[in-house]
Design a protein around this motif. Structure first.
Motif, PDB file in Angstrom:
ATOM      1  N   ILE A  37       0.812  -1.222   0.000  1.00 36.69           N
ATOM      2  CA  ILE A  37       0.000   0.000   0.000  1.00 36.69           C
ATOM      3  C   ILE A  37       0.847   1.274   0.000  1.00 36.69           C
ATOM      4  N   GLN A  38       2.151   1.135   0.237  1.00 40.87           N
ATOM      5  CA  GLN A  38       3.028   2.308   0.214  1.00 40.87           C
ATOM      6  C   GLN A  38       4.068   2.158  -0.884  1.00 40.87           C
ATOM      7  N   ARG A  39       4.393   3.257  -1.512  1.00 42.64           N
ATOM      8  CA  ARG A  39       5.335   3.226  -2.637  1.00 42.64           C
ATOM      9  C   ARG A  39       6.707   2.709  -2.219  1.00 42.64           C
ATOM     10  N   ASP A  40       7.184   3.138  -1.040  1.00 45.39           N
ATOM     11  CA  ASP A  40       8.515   2.711  -0.608  1.00 45.39           C
ATOM     12  C   ASP A  40       8.463   1.658   0.497  1.00 45.39           C
ATOM     13  N   MET A  41       7.241   1.242   0.892  1.00 46.42           N
ATOM     14  CA  MET A  41       7.039   0.232   1.931  1.00 46.42           C
ATOM     15  C   MET A  41       7.933   0.479   3.144  1.00 46.42           C
ATOM     16  N   TYR A  42       8.773  -0.483   3.526  1.00 44.27           N
ATOM     17  CA  TYR A  42       9.473  -0.379   4.803  1.00 44.27           C
ATOM     18  C   TYR A  42      10.703   0.529   4.757  1.00 44.27           C
ATOM     19  N   ARG A  43      11.109   0.958   3.586  1.00 41.79           N
ATOM     20  CA  ARG A  43      12.200   1.957   3.540  1.00 41.79           C
ATOM     21  C   ARG A  43      11.740   3.252   4.162  1.00 41.79           C
ATOM     22  N   GLY A  44      10.453   3.562   3.991  1.00 39.72           N
ATOM     23  CA  GLY A  44       9.915   4.795   4.573  1.00 39.72           C
ATOM     24  C   GLY A  44       9.563   4.638   6.030  1.00 39.72           C
ATOM     25  N   ARG A  45       8.976   3.490   6.368  1.00 37.06           N
ATOM     26  CA  ARG A  45       8.570   3.251   7.759  1.00 37.06           C
ATOM     27  C   ARG A  45       8.414   1.755   7.967  1.00 37.06           C
ATOM     28  N   LEU A  46       9.062   1.243   9.002  1.00 37.83           N
ATOM     29  CA  LEU A  46       8.916  -0.176   9.332  1.00 37.83           C
ATOM     30  C   LEU A  46       7.505  -0.465   9.830  1.00 37.83           C
ATOM     31  N   TRP A  47       7.128  -1.727   9.770  1.00 37.37           N
ATOM     32  CA  TRP A  47       5.860  -2.133  10.351  1.00 37.37           C
ATOM     33  C   TRP A  47       5.875  -1.876  11.856  1.00 37.37           C
ATOM     34  N   THR A  48       4.684  -1.717  12.451  1.00 40.18           N
ATOM     35  CA  THR A  48       4.576  -1.558  13.902  1.00 40.18           C
ATOM     36  C   THR A  48       4.837  -2.899  14.573  1.00 40.18           C
ATOM     37  N   MET A  49       5.741  -2.909  15.520  1.00 38.89           N
ATOM     38  CA  MET A  49       6.082  -4.145  16.236  1.00 38.89           C
ATOM     39  C   MET A  49       5.279  -4.203  17.530  1.00 38.89           C
ATOM     40  N   ARG A  50       4.251  -5.030  17.507  1.00 39.84           N
ATOM     41  CA  ARG A  50       3.375  -5.166  18.670  1.00 39.84           C
ATOM     42  C   ARG A  50       3.652  -6.481  19.375  1.00 39.84           C
ATOM     43  N   GLN A  51       3.410  -6.506  20.669  1.00 39.87           N
ATOM     44  CA  GLN A  51       3.401  -7.760  21.416  1.00 39.87           C
ATOM     45  C   GLN A  51       2.088  -7.835  22.179  1.00 39.87           C
ATOM     46  N   TYR A  52       1.296  -8.820  21.837  1.00 39.20           N
ATOM     47  CA  TYR A  52      -0.025  -9.036  22.443  1.00 39.20           C
ATOM     48  C   TYR A  52       0.182  -9.412  23.898  1.00 39.20           C
ATOM     49  N   ALA A  53      -0.344  -8.623  24.808  1.00 32.46           N
ATOM     50  CA  ALA A  53      -0.085  -8.869  26.228  1.00 32.46           C
ATOM     51  C   ALA A  53      -1.269  -8.414  27.063  1.00 32.46           C
ATOM     52  N   GLY A  54      -1.476  -9.122  28.123  1.00 34.85           N
ATOM     53  CA  GLY A  54      -2.542  -8.814  29.057  1.00 34.85           C
ATOM     54  C   GLY A  54      -2.823 -10.075  29.848  1.00 34.85           C
ATOM     55  N   PHE A  55      -2.762  -9.990  31.168  1.00 31.80           N
ATOM     56  CA  PHE A  55      -3.037 -11.143  32.015  1.00 31.80           C
ATOM     57  C   PHE A  55      -3.267 -10.638  33.429  1.00 31.80           C
ATOM     58  N   SER A  56      -3.917 -11.466  34.222  1.00 28.77           N
ATOM     59  CA  SER A  56      -4.077 -11.172  35.633  1.00 28.77           C
ATOM     60  C   SER A  56      -4.824  -9.853  35.840  1.00 28.77           C
ATOM     61  N   THR A  57      -4.275  -9.008  36.703  1.00 26.99           N
ATOM     62  CA  THR A  57      -4.901  -7.729  37.010  1.00 26.99           C
ATOM     63  C   THR A  57      -4.320  -6.623  36.131  1.00 26.99           C
ATOM     64  N   ALA A  58      -4.999  -5.466  36.144  1.00 28.47           N
ATOM     65  CA  ALA A  58      -4.506  -4.312  35.400  1.00 28.47           C
ATOM     66  C   ALA A  58      -3.121  -3.898  35.888  1.00 28.47           C
ATOM     67  N   GLU A  59      -2.869  -4.055  37.202  1.00 22.04           N
ATOM     68  CA  GLU A  59      -1.562  -3.679  37.756  1.00 22.04           C
ATOM     69  C   GLU A  59      -0.439  -4.519  37.139  1.00 22.04           C
ATOM     70  N   GLU A  60      -0.645  -5.838  37.066  1.00 17.27           N
ATOM     71  CA  GLU A  60       0.395  -6.714  36.525  1.00 17.27           C
ATOM     72  C   GLU A  60       0.588  -6.485  35.020  1.00 17.27           C
ATOM     73  N   SER A  61      -0.495  -6.293  34.303  1.00 18.23           N
ATOM     74  CA  SER A  61      -0.379  -6.053  32.867  1.00 18.23           C
ATOM     75  C   SER A  61       0.319  -4.723  32.591  1.00 18.23           C
ATOM     76  N   ASN A  62       0.062  -3.730  33.428  1.00 20.45           N
ATOM     77  CA  ASN A  62       0.737  -2.446  33.282  1.00 20.45           C
ATOM     78  C   ASN A  62       2.244  -2.605  33.394  1.00 20.45           C
ATOM     79  N   GLN A  63       2.695  -3.450  34.307  1.00 12.82           N
ATOM     80  CA  GLN A  63       4.134  -3.711  34.442  1.00 12.82           C
ATOM     81  C   GLN A  63       4.697  -4.344  33.170  1.00 12.82           C
ATOM     82  N   ARG A  64       3.941  -5.293  32.581  1.00 12.11           N
ATOM     83  CA  ARG A  64       4.398  -5.936  31.343  1.00 12.11           C
ATOM     84  C   ARG A  64       4.466  -4.908  30.195  1.00 12.11           C
ATOM     85  N   TYR A  65       3.498  -3.986  30.115  1.00 10.59           N
ATOM     86  CA  TYR A  65       3.517  -2.985  29.044  1.00 10.59           C
ATOM     87  C   TYR A  65       4.745  -2.091  29.170  1.00 10.59           C
TER      88      TYR A  65
END
Length: 515
Positions: A37-65
C-alpha cells in the motif's frame, strides 16, 4: 516411479517448476495494491512491532507494558480475559475460574486507568482484541484519554470489533447478529466524527484460521465479512470514502511460506476491487491495511524451543507479504501465557528481521517470481469462488446463520488433523523427530486469588461512586438502545460515572437479548 505431488494447505497443487507467470505491471502504492500500500514500503517506515499482552490484574499487565516499551515495542496490544470479552464482571458467578486467565480483567474505567498508568495514550497506538464489548472498552479508552488531556482527534489505535467471525469461528458473542451489527455501525459513525484516527474495526481472519480453516478459506471468509460491514455502513448512510479508511484487517500467518505471502498479496488486490465496486473512489478507502499474528495453533507443547524457528519463518512471510503491523508469538504459548523471556525473544525476532535480514530494503522483493505471482492468482481465484457462493446465499450474515462457514472450517480442520495422524503432514517433534520430553517448567502461572482481588475492587468502586448518576446513565442507555440513537455517547457517559462493564452489557442484554 510415480512423481510426488505437493499441495498448499488449501489443496492448490504446486508444480515442480514454474517457467512463466502473468506479468505484473503495477507498482507498490498503486491500485490494486498487490505489491503493497506504500510506494517505498518499509524503507519509509517499518511495520509496527506489537506484542499481544494482558493477564491477571490491570496492575500486573501495566508492568508488562512498561517492560515491552523499554524493550523497543512500538505499539501495545491488549488481551482481555474471557469474562471481559463476553460482558461479565469478575464477581459474576460465570466468571469463576476465568478471571485474568487468557487476558487482563477490566471491570470498569478504574481498571483501565490502572492498565495504562504512566503511559500517554496520545503518544502510542493501542490495539485491543475485543469484539462483543468493543464499544465499552473503546469508551473506557476514550474516557481515559480525556482525563489525560489528550486530543481525541489525535489518539490512534484499533479495536477488533469483528463480531461476524465470532459467530463463525470463536464464540465470544453476546447479542444476536442484527443488534451486533447496529452497535458496530454506531462505532463507525461515532469515531468518524469524534476519533477520526481510530481504526474502528479489525476484520479478523486470524481466528478463522485458528479454528482450522485453510489459507484460502481464511481469505475468502474474512473478505466476505468485510463486505458485510461495508454494506451495513452504506445502509446506515455513511460515506464509504470516509469510513472505509478506518477499516483494517487481522490475518494469521502459518507455516507454508509462499502460500502465506501470496495470500497477503491477493488480499490487497481483492479488497481494492471490492471497495471500488461498492463505490470507493478515494485510494485510501481502497487500501487493505492489516496486522498479522504468527500462528498460535502451529505452536507445539512438544520441544517448545522449536517454536522460535516456526515464528521466525512466519514473521518473515508476513513481512515479505507487506504487513503494516506484526505480533510474534512466544515460544511457550502452547503451554501458558508467555513469560517475559519468551515475549522478549519474540520481539527480538521482529527486530532481527527488520534490521539485519535486508528484506525491508526494497518493496515487495518477491514480485515477478513465477511461483509467487502464479500462486497469488490461484489463491485469488479460489477465494473468489467462496465469496461468490456466499453472495448467492445473501452475504456473510446469512452464510453464518446457515452454518455454511462453520461447516467448511470444521471440515478443513478435520482433514488437517487426519493428515497429521496418518503422517502425510509432518509436524517436527510431534509425528516425526519426537523424543522423550523433559518437563518444561518455566511457564507463567496465574494466581487463583485474582478474582478475589477484582471482586474487592468492584465492591469498593460501587461504595464510592455516585449511585444516582449511575442509575441515570444506565436508564439513558436503555432508552437509546430501544431507539435508533447512536449508542456510543450513552456508553461513554455510563463509563465516565464508573458503571461497570457488566452493568452496561446487562442493559443491552435486556433490550437486544442474547444469541
Amino acid at each position: 516411479m510415480e512423481e510426488k505431488k505437493c499441495f498448499t494447505s488449501s489443496a492448490i497443487e504446486i508444480r515442480p517448476l514454474y517457467t512463466e507467470a502473468r506479468r505484473i505491471t503495477e507498482k507498490p502504492g498503486e491500485f490494486p495494491f498487490t505489491r503493497g500500500i506504500q510506494r517505498d514500503m518499509y524503507r519509509g517506515r517499518l511495520w509496527t512491532m506489537r506484542q499481544y499482552a494482558g493477564f491477571s490484574t490491570a496492575e500486573e499487565s501495566n508492568q508488562r507494558y512498561h517492560y515491552l516499551l523499554q524493550q523497543g515495542t512500538t505499539g501495545l496490544s491488549v488481551a482481555f480475559d474471557l469474562p471481559t470479552q463476553i460482558g461479565y464482571d469478575s464477581d459474576h458467578e460465570l466468571s469463576e475460574g476465568e478471571v485474568g486467565k487468557v487476558g487482563v480483567a477490566i471491570d470498569s474505567l478504574q481498571d483501565m486507568e490502572i492498565l495504562f498508568e504512566g503511559i500517554e495514550l496520545q503518544k502510542i497506538t493501542t490495539s485491543m482484541t475485543i469484539n462483543a464489548t468493543a464499544s465499552i472498552l473503546l469508551a473506557m479508552y476514550i474516557a481515559l484519554a480525556k482525563k489525560q488531556g489528550a486530543d481525541l482527534r489525535q489518539i490512534s489505535g484499533t479495536i477488533q470489533n469483528d463480531i461476524l467471525k465470532e459467530y463463525a469461528a470463536r464464540g465470544t458473542y453476546i447479542y444476536p447478529p442484527k443488534a451486533s451489527m447496529r452497535i458496530i455501525t454506531d462505532i463507525f459513525e461515532y469515531c468518524s466524527r469524534e476519533v477520526p484516527k481510530w481504526n474502528t474495526i479489525s476484520i479478523s481472519g486470524y481466528h478463522i484460521r485458528e479454528a482450522g480453516s485453510t489459507a484460502v478459506q481464511e481469505l475468502a471468509f474474512t473478505l466476505s465479512n468485510g463486505k458485510a460491514y461495508l454494506n451495513a455502513a452504506l445502509a446506515k448512510g455513511l460515506d464509504i470514502n470516509v469510513f472505509a479508511k478506518r477499516l483494517s484487517f487481522f490475518f494469521n500467518c502459518h507455516n507454508n511460506f509462499f502460500e502465506e505471502i501470496a495470500k497477503f498479496r491477493a488480499a490487497r488486490r481483492m479488497w481494492a476491487k471490492m471497495t471500488r465496486d461498492l463505490g470507493a473512489t478515494d485510494e485510501k478507502a481502497q487500501m487493505l491495511r492489516f496486522h498479522t499474528q504468527t500462528g498460535g495453533s502451529t505452536l507445539t507443547a512438544q520441544q517448545p524451543m522449536n517454536n522460535i524457528v516456526r515464528v521466525t519463518n512466519q514473521a518473515m512471510a508476513a513481512v515479505l507479504g507487506g504487513t503494516q503491523s506484526l505480533h510474534t508469538n512466544g515460544y511457550d504459548e502452547a503451554l501458558s501465557l508467555p513469560t517475559e523471556a519468551a515475549a522478549k525473544i519474540a520481539l527480538r525476532t521482529q527486530q532481527l528481521i527488520a534490521y539485519e535480514s535486508g528484506v525491508a530494503d526494497t518493496a515487495d522483493p518477491l514480485a515477478g517470481s513465477y511461483f509467487v505471482e502464479t500462486l497469488t492468482d490461484e489463491i485469488e481465484c479460489a477465494a473468489q469462488l467462496y465469496i461468490d457462493k456466499i453472495d448467492i446465499m445473501g452475504g456473510s450474515v446469512a452464510a453464518i446463520e446457515n452454518r455454511y462457514m462453520q461447516n467448511e472450517i470444521a471440515a478443513a480442520a478435520y482433514n488437517y488433523q487426519l493428515e497429521i495422524e496418518d503422517g502425510g503432514r509432518v509436524i517436527v517433534g510431534v509425528n516425526r523427530f519426537a523424543q522423550t520430553e523433559e518437563v518444561f517448567t518455566d511457564t507463567l502461572q496465574i494466581d487463583e486469588s485474582i478474582r478475589s482481588i477484582q471482586i474487592e475492587k468492584i465492591k469498593r468502586l460501587k461504595e464510592g461512586r455516585n449511585s444516582v448518576e449511575v442509575a441515570s446513565a444506565l436508564d439513558r442507555l436503555k432508552t437509546a438502545a430501544e431507539s435508533s440513537d447512536n449508542l456510543m455517547p450513552f456508553i461513554l457517559s455510563a463509563v465516565e460515572v464508573y458503571c461497570t462493564l457488566g452493568e452496561i452489557s446487562d442493559v443491552l442484554r435486556t433490550v437486544f437479548g442474547e444469541h
